[in-house]
Design an enzyme around this catalytic site. Structure first.
Site, mmCIF file in Angstrom:
data_model
loop_
_atom_site.group_PDB
_atom_site.id
_atom_site.type_symbol
_atom_site.label_atom_id
_atom_site.label_comp_id
_atom_site.label_asym_id
_atom_site.label_seq_id
_atom_site.Cartn_x
_atom_site.Cartn_y
_atom_site.Cartn_z
ATOM 1 N N CYS A 187 0.827 -1.200 0.000
ATOM 2 C CA CYS A 187 0.000 0.000 0.000
ATOM 3 C C CYS A 187 0.874 1.269 0.000
ATOM 4 O O CYS A 187 1.483 1.593 -0.997
ATOM 5 C CB CYS A 187 -0.965 -0.051 1.180
ATOM 6 S SG CYS A 187 -2.377 1.043 1.063
ATOM 7 N N HIS A 188 0.929 1.989 1.134
ATOM 8 C CA HIS A 188 1.776 3.178 1.242
ATOM 9 C C HIS A 188 3.195 2.838 1.715
ATOM 10 O O HIS A 188 4.039 3.721 1.812
ATOM 11 C CB HIS A 188 1.159 4.196 2.204
ATOM 12 C CG HIS A 188 -0.021 4.920 1.636
ATOM 13 N ND1 HIS A 188 -1.286 4.389 1.634
ATOM 14 C CD2 HIS A 188 -0.111 6.122 1.034
ATOM 15 C CE1 HIS A 188 -2.120 5.245 1.073
ATOM 16 N NE2 HIS A 188 -1.432 6.302 0.692
#
Length: 169
Positions: A103-104
């Site tokens: 994800c991030h």
């Protein structure tokens, strides 16, 4: 079995921490939680999962571990403001040992300046940042490029865990 570091602080994406860690531990691996302050308790952003930090990243080296997990959420953005965390990630990638980012999580890889020419994926809001860092962005549930395993989002966790487990013994 492998000793896997998890780089984490407040506002991590709960499932991107809990599910991989559960899979690693069920496979017999040791998981060590690294953060900004040893002994601190950090919380997930959606479910408020409480995680106690085992050690400070400033006191850790890649030599202490066999692999690194970077869960997403807002945690990676906070961590990339810390020079020790960024250096730890840079050294880990350069060591050739497996690095798992979802994800991030790749925001830390961007700040560590280790993505030039690498194939990766990540959350849609960081796609341009990945490209600006020199990465070849691929929109897929999991991308494996050498020692890097990356995924886009919580829905990709099964593929992320499957490929991550292939990298640790």
């Amino acid at each position: 079995m492998s000793r896997i570091a998890v780089l984490i602080t407040d506002m991590f994406e709960d499932s991107e921490y809990t599910k991989p860690v559960q899979a690693f531990e069920e496979a017999g691996h040791e998981v060590v939680r690294l953060g900004l302050k040893a002994g601190a308790t950090v919380a997930g952003k959606r479910e408020g999962t409480q995680v106690q930090v085992d050690g400070a990243v400033r006191n850790a080296t890649p030599d202490d571990f066999d692999a690194l997990l970077i869960p997403g959420g807002f945690s990676p953005d906070i961590l990339r403001g810390d020079a020790h965390a960024v250096e730890f990630v840079r050294s880990f990638v350069e060591s050739g040992k497996p690095v798992f980012a979802i994800c991030h999580g790749p925001q830390l890889l961007i700040s560590a300046q280790v993505l030039e020419g690498r194939r990766v994926t990540g959350w849609r809001s960081i796609v341009q940042d990945l490209r600006n860092a020199g990465a070849d962005y691929v929109d897929a549930e999991v991308v494996v490029d050498g020692n890097l395993v990356t995924s886009r989002q919580p829905a990709d966790i099964p593929a992320f865990v499957r490929e991550s487990l292939k990298k640790v013994k």
